[in-house]
Enzyme design. Sequence first.
Site, short mmCIF file in Angstrom:
data_model
loop_
_atom_site.label_atom_id
_atom_site.label_comp_id
_atom_site.label_asym_id
_atom_site.label_seq_id
_atom_site.Cartn_x
_atom_site.Cartn_y
_atom_site.Cartn_z
CG HIS A 61 -0.34 0.14 2.53
ND1 HIS A 61 0.54 -0.78 3.07
CD2 HIS A 61 -0.44 1.12 3.47
CE1 HIS A 61 0.93 -0.40 4.27
NE2 HIS A 61 0.37 0.77 4.54
CG HIS A 63 0.32 4.44 4.63
ND1 HIS A 63 -0.42 3.77 5.57
CD2 HIS A 63 -0.41 5.53 4.26
CE1 HIS A 63 -1.56 4.42 5.76
NE2 HIS A 63 -1.58 5.48 4.98
CG ASP A 65 5.30 2.76 7.10
OD1 ASP A 65 4.39 3.40 6.54
OD2 ASP A 65 5.07 1.81 7.88
CG HIS A 66 4.31 -0.19 4.06
ND1 HIS A 66 4.32 -1.51 4.46
CD2 HIS A 66 3.94 0.52 5.15
CE1 HIS A 66 3.96 -1.58 5.73
NE2 HIS A 66 3.72 -0.35 6.17
ZN LIG Z 1 3.26 0.70 7.96
ZN LIG Z 2 0.12 1.82 6.43
#
Ligand SMILES: [Zn+2]
Ligand SMILES: [Zn+2]
Length: 246
Positions: A61, A63, A65-66
């Site tokens: 997804h 976000h 941090d990904h």
């Molecule tokens: Zn995350």
């Molecule tokens: Zn997330």
Amino acid sequence: MVRVTVLGSGDAFGSGGRANSAYLVEGAGRTFLLDCGPTILQSLKRFGRDPGEVDFVLVSHLHGDHFGGIPFLFMEYRYEKPRSRPLTVYGPVGTERRVRALFAALYEQTAREPLPFALRYQEIAPGTPAVVDGVRVVPFAVPHVAELVCLGYRIEVGGRAIVYSGDSGWTEEFVAQTRGADLFLCECSTYESRLPIHLAYPEIAARAREFGCRRLVLSHLGSEPLRHLEEITLECAFDGMTLDLA
Ligand SMILES: [Zn+2]
Ligand SMILES: [Zn+2]
């Protein structure tokens, strides 16, 4: 043999000094990244891995941090170790737009110039299994945030099945998808706090027996579970951990 190397077992806040989400999966002659957090190059290099080995990137997804490390991969492939072979980034709707915008925000000039390799983006839709580079991927929607399509994956490679929760609140999908799987990488962001968008350790522990996987490993560990490591009986990931699925 299929090997999963945990490149980042931390949450968005770098709790415990842990790196952001990223897993290097190797099997059946393929090497790919499952999520690509901003600390991707630090982790690959810290654990002696060559970023050039990566055949493709699969994102859960959008976000930071990904997926926030993808532009840094591009920088590596542009300047540090020039790449000539193509790279495909697979992810939910919006992946191409968000990665392009992020690259442009971080390195405005470089993002305008051509890369030395062919870059492709391919959308992955929940409920539609896909074969990406010889790896069978079964994406399923997970309840995380309403404004994004958030995916969990069941990945079948080299005769092994890996289930990845991505970021998610509780969903019965985890019980269904882990049936017969070799590994379930399950997020565990909190302990005391109960949030609809993430999993708390007691919620996972209460249902863990229902998972049909051979091995359950908790990752995306936030400050709360890290404070409770002594009480946690389920296996927890750490940066640099290797999981061999024989
Ligand atoms: Zn995350
Ligand atoms: Zn997330």
